[in-house]
Design a protein around this motif. Structure first.
Motif, short mmCIF file in Angstrom:
data_model
loop_
_atom_site.label_atom_id
_atom_site.label_comp_id
_atom_site.label_asym_id
_atom_site.label_seq_id
_atom_site.Cartn_x
_atom_site.Cartn_y
_atom_site.Cartn_z
N ASP A 1 25.94 43.14 84.81
CA ASP A 1 26.90 43.30 83.73
C ASP A 1 27.24 44.78 83.64
O ASP A 1 26.35 45.62 83.44
CB ASP A 1 26.28 42.81 82.41
N ILE A 2 28.53 45.12 83.79
CA ILE A 2 28.89 46.55 83.75
C ILE A 2 28.65 47.16 82.37
O ILE A 2 28.65 48.38 82.24
CB ILE A 2 30.34 46.79 84.20
N ILE B 1 23.78 48.96 85.90
CA ILE B 1 24.82 49.08 86.92
C ILE B 1 24.67 50.39 87.68
O ILE B 1 25.01 50.48 88.88
CB ILE B 1 26.23 48.94 86.30
N ALA B 2 24.13 51.43 87.02
CA ALA B 2 23.93 52.72 87.68
C ALA B 2 22.97 52.58 88.85
O ALA B 2 23.16 53.20 89.92
CB ALA B 2 23.41 53.76 86.68
N LYS B 3 21.93 51.75 88.68
CA LYS B 3 20.95 51.55 89.75
C LYS B 3 21.58 50.85 90.94
O LYS B 3 21.26 51.13 92.09
CB LYS B 3 19.75 50.76 89.22
N VAL B 4 22.48 49.91 90.65
CA VAL B 4 23.16 49.18 91.73
C VAL B 4 24.00 50.15 92.56
O VAL B 4 23.97 50.13 93.80
CB VAL B 4 24.05 48.05 91.16
N ILE B 5 24.76 51.02 91.89
CA ILE B 5 25.64 51.96 92.59
C ILE B 5 24.83 52.89 93.49
O ILE B 5 25.19 53.14 94.65
CB ILE B 5 26.48 52.77 91.58
N GLY C 1 32.47 48.18 78.64
CA GLY C 1 32.12 48.01 80.05
C GLY C 1 32.57 49.19 80.89
O GLY C 1 31.83 49.70 81.73
N THR C 2 33.80 49.65 80.67
CA THR C 2 34.31 50.80 81.43
C THR C 2 33.53 52.06 81.10
O THR C 2 33.21 52.86 81.99
CB THR C 2 35.81 51.00 81.14
N MET C 3 33.20 52.26 79.82
CA MET C 3 32.41 53.44 79.44
C MET C 3 31.07 53.46 80.16
O MET C 3 30.65 54.49 80.71
CB MET C 3 32.19 53.45 77.92
N GLN C 4 30.39 52.31 80.18
CA GLN C 4 29.09 52.23 80.85
C GLN C 4 29.24 52.43 82.36
O GLN C 4 28.43 53.09 83.00
CB GLN C 4 28.42 50.88 80.58
#
Length: 343
Positions: free
Chosen positions: A55-56, A61-65, A98-101
């Protein structure tokens, strides 16, 4: 031997356009790997795309990137249909929070080189004070105060803030005209499928369209070409609403603006269309975008004109014989109540 192509992460792959774009870009020889992200798995074949359930709106999501070594991120999770997310509040959370995160996650990704955001012409609004054609340097004559238009305005603002903090990341924002095609689910596509076509009395707005295949192509072009900036993206030319309705073989029902809003409410209640204030404004005043920068700076030429994109979409629209009795009755009721007589 190190990787030779780009590692692309695509958000919003559970939606049809996101899934299809991820599949297409995975076959590009300039791309090494594609990771598709969403809260639920996409339906249908995703080809060579690696799906990650995330979930963005969650900092994970930072770990995924970082873990996937992403250098190019394509953000396609800014959505226009509240019905598809469970209502306006979850839609705003996904679009804005979502965009902010996601941008906070990008901030922490040292290998990130490219950020591509699918934005929308909705950011310009639609009003009686608009120029004939918006260029990318212009702003809405009336800043949006609610709905999808406000979401898009905020998303673009956060993206520009990110670009100032990370000048090493190439930011490309694509302000797409209304996307149409046989597979598109959107407020505009839903409007053109209505059995009754409510129009605003005294207005015949100019409209621009972008074919779904050209949306795929411009996103892929942006991944593989190092061009930064904000770009209006639309097919050549314009169609007036009356021309579009005639080409569908439908009957227009001109009503005062307030009555069109009531018909829109009926359509939303009948789950026939997602009518919104920005949709009503567009159907009143229309909108035109200058696409010179798209051609000369981005180096992209759409394959379909506005008229051709609409024609391909229109070929997929049912002939309207199976009409909604509830909606027809509702329009009749508005007319009988004297709606047309009141301005």
């Amino acid at each position: 031997m190190g990787r030779v192509g780009r590692v692309v992460l695509v958000t919003g792959v559970s939606r049809d356009l996101g899934r299809r774009f991820a599949r297409a870009v995975a076959n590009d020889p300039a791309v090494d790997r594609v990771i598709g992200v969403d809260v639920v798995p996409p339906r249908g074949d995703i080809g060579n795309v690696s799906f990650v359930r995330a979930d963005i709106r969650n900092p994970v999501i930072a770990k995924v990137i970082v873990k996937e070594d992403v250098d190019t991120l394509v953000h396609m999770s800014v959505i226009a249909t509240p019905g598809s997310t469970g209502g306006r509040i979850p839609m705003k959370e996904l679009n804005v929070i979502g965009t902010m995160q996601l941008l906070a996650a990008c901030q922490k990704a040292p290998r990130l080189e490219n950020l591509i955001i699918k934005s929308s012409a909705t950011v310009y609004g639609a009003s009686s004070r608009d120029p004939a054609m918006f260029t990318e340097d212009m702003e809405a004559r009336r800043l949006p105060t609610s709905g999808y238009a406000k979401d898009v305005h905020e998303v673009e603002g956060y993206a520009r803030g990110f670009a100032r903090r990370r000048p090493d990341v190439r930011l490309t924002m694509l302000r797409a005209a209304n996307v149409l095609g046989p597979h598109v689910v959107s407020p505009m596509a839903s409007y053109f499928r209505l059995p009754v076509m409510p129009t605003v009395l005294g207005f015949d707005p100019r409209l621009q369209f972008l074919h779904e295949e050209d949306l795929m192509a411009v996103l892929q072009h942006s991944v593989t070409h190092d061009v930064s900036g904000t770009f209006n993206v639309a097919g050549d030319g314009v169609l007036t609403l009356s021309q579009a309705i005639r080409r569908l073989g439908r009957q227009a029902v001109p009503l005062p603006r307030f009555a069109v809003g009531r018909v829109g409410l009926l359509a939303r209640q009948a789950k026939l269309a997602d009518f919104s204030p920005e949709q009503l404004a567009l159907l009143t005043y229309g909108r035109g975008m200058d696409t010179t920068r798209m051609r000369h700076q981005l180096g992209f030429e759409p394959r379909f004109t506005t008229a051709e994109a609409f024609a391909d979409y229109a070929a997929s629209v049912p002939n309207g014989r199976h009409t909604s009795e509830r909606m027809l009755a509702g329009v009749t009721g508005i007319l009988e109540a004297g709606g047309v007589g009141r301005g």
